[in-house]
Design a protein around this motif. Structure first.
Motif, PDB file in Angstrom:
ATOM      1  N   UNK B 210       0.816  -1.194  -0.044  1.00  0.00           N
ATOM      2  CA  UNK B 210      -0.158  -0.038   0.085  1.00  0.00           C
ATOM      3  C   UNK B 210       0.618   1.098  -0.141  1.00  0.00           C
ATOM      4  N   UNK B 211       2.005   1.347  -0.288  1.00  0.00           N
ATOM      5  CA  UNK B 211       2.857   2.306  -0.534  1.00  0.00           C
ATOM      6  C   UNK B 211       3.526   2.520  -1.956  1.00  0.00           C
ATOM      7  N   UNK B 212       3.540   3.677  -2.418  1.00  0.00           N
ATOM      8  CA  UNK B 212       4.046   3.869  -3.748  1.00  0.00           C
ATOM      9  C   UNK B 212       5.629   4.478  -3.747  1.00  0.00           C
ATOM     10  N   UNK B 213       6.478   3.922  -4.492  1.00  0.00           N
ATOM     11  CA  UNK B 213       7.673   4.472  -4.788  1.00  0.00           C
ATOM     12  C   UNK B 213       8.080   4.836  -5.987  1.00  0.00           C
ATOM     13  N   UNK B 214       8.900   5.804  -6.077  1.00  0.00           N
ATOM     14  CA  UNK B 214       9.276   6.350  -7.745  1.00  0.00           C
ATOM     15  C   UNK B 214      10.634   6.051  -7.753  1.00  0.00           C
ATOM     16  N   UNK B 215      11.318   5.543  -8.814  1.00  0.00           N
ATOM     17  CA  UNK B 215      12.785   5.485  -8.872  1.00  0.00           C
ATOM     18  C   UNK B 215      13.091   6.182 -10.508  1.00  0.00           C
ATOM     19  N   UNK B 216      13.898   7.185 -10.167  1.00  0.00           N
ATOM     20  CA  UNK B 216      14.164   7.865 -11.420  1.00  0.00           C
ATOM     21  C   UNK B 216      15.050   6.893 -12.300  1.00  0.00           C
ATOM     22  N   UNK B 217      15.449   7.503 -13.375  1.00  0.00           N
ATOM     23  CA  UNK B 217      16.347   6.891 -14.472  1.00  0.00           C
ATOM     24  C   UNK B 217      17.431   6.021 -13.725  1.00  0.00           C
ATOM     25  N   UNK B 218      17.301   4.772 -13.932  1.00  0.00           N
ATOM     26  CA  UNK B 218      18.613   4.142 -13.345  1.00  0.00           C
ATOM     27  C   UNK B 218      18.893   4.327 -11.601  1.00  0.00           C
ATOM     28  N   UNK B 219      17.898   4.470 -11.032  1.00  0.00           N
ATOM     29  CA  UNK B 219      18.182   4.824  -9.675  1.00  0.00           C
ATOM     30  C   UNK B 219      17.803   3.416  -8.863  1.00  0.00           C
ATOM     31  N   UNK B 220      18.382   3.481  -7.697  1.00  0.00           N
ATOM     32  CA  UNK B 220      18.125   2.234  -6.766  1.00  0.00           C
ATOM     33  C   UNK B 220      17.615   2.567  -5.390  1.00  0.00           C
ATOM     34  N   UNK B 221      16.933   1.552  -4.839  1.00  0.00           N
ATOM     35  CA  UNK B 221      16.297   1.913  -3.542  1.00  0.00           C
ATOM     36  C   UNK B 221      16.551   0.233  -2.823  1.00  0.00           C
ATOM     37  N   UNK B 222      16.822   0.475  -1.441  1.00  0.00           N
ATOM     38  CA  UNK B 222      16.725  -0.427  -0.490  1.00  0.00           C
ATOM     39  C   UNK B 222      15.529  -0.229   0.445  1.00  0.00           C
ATOM     40  N   UNK B 223      14.483  -1.173   0.356  1.00  0.00           N
ATOM     41  CA  UNK B 223      13.173  -1.103   1.170  1.00  0.00           C
ATOM     42  C   UNK B 223      13.055  -2.226   2.102  1.00  0.00           C
ATOM     43  N   UNK B 224      12.972  -1.572   3.282  1.00  0.00           N
ATOM     44  CA  UNK B 224      12.785  -2.629   4.395  1.00  0.00           C
ATOM     45  C   UNK B 224      11.178  -3.033   4.588  1.00  0.00           C
ATOM     46  N   UNK B 225      11.118  -4.288   4.627  1.00  0.00           N
ATOM     47  CA  UNK B 225       9.718  -4.877   4.877  1.00  0.00           C
ATOM     48  C   UNK B 225       9.737  -5.761   6.209  1.00  0.00           C
ATOM     49  N   UNK B 226       8.519  -5.887   6.673  1.00  0.00           N
ATOM     50  CA  UNK B 226       8.635  -7.126   7.830  1.00  0.00           C
ATOM     51  C   UNK B 226       7.155  -7.436   8.212  1.00  0.00           C
ATOM     52  N   UNK B 227       7.078  -8.282   8.823  1.00  0.00           N
ATOM     53  CA  UNK B 227       5.816  -8.971   9.131  1.00  0.00           C
ATOM     54  C   UNK B 227       4.973  -9.041   8.006  1.00  0.00           C
ATOM     55  N   UNK B 228       5.469  -9.680   6.949  1.00  0.00           N
ATOM     56  CA  UNK B 228       4.746 -10.060   5.478  1.00  0.00           C
ATOM     57  C   UNK B 228       4.683 -11.685   5.477  1.00  0.00           C
ATOM     58  N   UNK B 229       3.795 -12.067   5.105  1.00  0.00           N
ATOM     59  CA  UNK B 229       3.834 -13.671   4.805  1.00  0.00           C
ATOM     60  C   UNK B 229       4.408 -13.778   3.433  1.00  0.00           C
ATOM     61  N   UNK B 230       3.853 -12.957   2.235  1.00  0.00           N
ATOM     62  CA  UNK B 230       4.351 -12.993   1.088  1.00  0.00           C
ATOM     63  C   UNK B 230       4.485 -11.283   0.634  1.00  0.00           C
ATOM     64  N   UNK B 231       5.384 -11.325  -0.367  1.00  0.00           N
ATOM     65  CA  UNK B 231       5.682 -10.052  -1.023  1.00  0.00           C
ATOM     66  C   UNK B 231       5.441  -9.775  -2.503  1.00  0.00           C
TER      67      UNK B 231
END
Lengths: 253, 257
Positions: B210-231
């Motif tokens: 339920x969150x939206x992320x934008x990545x510009x041209x060839x950018x990278x991102x580390x996203x932390x998630x927890x308490x999820x059965x499946x992604x």
């Protein structure tokens, strides 16, 4: 149709998590988890009813995730077509792009773990041939232990012998020869002397998936190498790879 | 006739509509490549949180084509896609190793992507396309490196040193969104990090939890998630698979999703 498999040694155990959905999110609760193993020179099939985590996943524990059992997903009507003398393609549910994979996690007791998304494609089950892989890229000279696993699944319910060679491709010499068997997760403890850029492994007669494990201070690394044709994307890839394999095969013949 | 139909079917505008209506989608395309090319993944480097990275790569031109004078060019970008380091490495072995730590990256303790391209002055077949699907290891607090192989064709460059022709995107984006559900169960981990790298020249967006992320041209991102059965995530990038770091107790695991 993909098969899934496990690994077991004295110190390493594995767990398999098999999704009940395609990677585009489409669920299928109709697909049952099937275990197959060789018994009396026939494929013996069992439906595993007690391995459900939830409506999304099956789980296979270390008892079943051994070197001989293999697993696949199929619906009840497809299972009726199972042939105990030859593995056959029963469905296309796991034929996806990207590939439909299980999570194959290995662990050491009271220690670390490592995994990768793993599958054994049905097409490989039908073929004989040889695998070629560098040795040093996924092993670690500084680790206490380095192990290569070669998983083979072959259509006929037989455990035939074949060979794995460690070859020095610069000197064109066999460095070591090891006997493997089909329909088994073969394990090879690798001496540090073999972890060099010029050392490659090649099998004769049968294909397989080469899996590499390093262990040090209870931490683990586990990954597979790519088959050589993944490195070439142009139309000449099979010609180039065949030439290279032929050259290396000449060393072992 | 058959090749003409194929050519039309794979024309940019037709591919755009195929991807839009999800008919015979073309997620990864080499159609625009017509000179010898070396294709690289967008490999993740990490020097943050006690991590260091090791990169193992093969001399593809030497091993498969017998070319003796091949060179590799590596370029390192931070997560904002700003070039931070360039390396040229000659005299290659069949398999080679490079340690990527904060010292190599002039003190930077962060993450980003790097690319590898193979080049030569020797003559190569006009249709040659190679891809180094190398192996990257991650060590946290100086413990054992845990390895993962490359998983996305991200960028191409010319194999011929003299050739300066522009490269094209290999991974396609679309107005239509693509759903991707990772085939693993995440409940048992203390923490999970998803490393996303935008393999395209376009802005991509990712909907996850339920969150939206934008990545510009060839950018990278580390996203932390927890308490999820499946992604599960949705994106306008047609072939987007994260590198996954799972943590439990004092151990971690890394693999491609």
């Amino acid at each position: 149709m993909n098969f899934f498999f496990g690994i077991k040694t004295e110190n390493i155990f594995s767990n398999l998590t098999i999704a009940r959905f395609k990677n585009d999110g489409k669920n299928s609760e109709k697909h049952l988890l099937c275990k197959v193993a060789i018994k009396d020179s026939k494929w013996n099939l069992e439906i595993l009813n007690d391995n459900v985590i939830n409506e999304e996943f099956y789980s296979i524990n270390e008892v079943l995730s051994d070197n001989e059992n293999i697993f696949f997903l199929a619906q009840e009507n497809e299972i009726e077509k199972f042939d105990k003398y030859k593995l056959k393609k029963l469905n296309t549910f796991t034929d996806t792009f990207p590939a439909y994979r299980s999570n194959l996690k290995i662990s050491i007791r009271n220690g670390g773990f490592s995994s990768f998304q793993s599958e054994y494609p049905f097409d490989m089950v039908l073929k004989k041939g040889s695998i070629l892989s560098p040795v040093s890229v996924l092993l670690n000279k500084n680790a206490k232990e380095n192990i290569i696993f070669i998983k083979n699944i072959y259509e006929e319910p037989i455990q035939k012998k074949f060979n794995l060679f460690f070859v020095n491709i610069e000197k064109k010499k066999i460095v070591e020869k090891i006997e493997l068997r089909t329909n088994y997760t073969n394990s090879i403890n690798v001496n540090n002397e073999l972890i060099k850029p010029e050392i490659y492994l090649i099998t004769d007669k049968y294909l397989g998936a080469p899996l590499f494990v390093s262990i040090d201070n209870m931490h683990m690394s586990f990954e597979h190498t790519h088959p050589p044709h993944e490195y070439i994307m142009s139309n000449d890839k099979f010609k180039i790879i065949s030439k290279l394999k032929r050259e290396i095969s000449e060393i072992i013949s | 006739m058959k090749s003409l139909v194929k050519k039309i079917f794979n024309a940019n505008i037709i591919v755009f509509f195929r991807n839009l209506i999800k008919f015979r989608q073309l997620k990864v395309s080499l159609n625009e490549i017509n000179t010898p090319k070396s294709i690289s993944d967008s490999f993740c480097w990490r020097t943050d949180q006690g991590f260091k990275t090791i990169f193992k790569y093969s001399d593809i031109l030497g091993l498969f084509y017998g070319i003796k004078d091949s060179t590799v060019f590596l370029s390192f970008y931070n997560k904002e896609n700003i070039l931070i380091k360039k390396l040229e490495i000659k005299e290659l072995n069949y398999s080679n190793t490079l340690e990527i730590n904060s010292k190599l990256l002039d003190g930077i303790e962060d993450y980003g992507v790097f690319y590898i391209f193979h080049k030569t002055n020797s003559e190569v077949n006009r249709e040659t396309i190679i891809s180094n699907r190398c192996y990257v290891g991650y060590s946290k607090n100086n413990n054992l490196y845990s390895f993962v192989h490359g998983n996305t064709y991200a960028k191409s460059d010319n194999i011929e040193l003299h050739n300066k022709l522009k490269s094209h995107d290999i991974i396609k984006t679309s107005l239509n969104r693509q759903k991707y559900k990772i085939q693993n169960y995440f409940k048992d981990f203390t923490k999970t990090e998803l490393f996303f790298a935008n393999p395209t020249e376009n802005i991509i967006n990712i909907d996850i939890d339920n969150k939206k992320f934008y990545l510009g041209k060839r950018q990278s991102l580390i996203l932390e998630v927890s308490n999820m059965n499946s992604i599960i995530f949705n994106s306008n990038c047609l072939y987007l698979r994260p590198i996954i770091f799972n943590y439990k107790d004092s151990y971690f695991d890394v693999y491609h999703g």
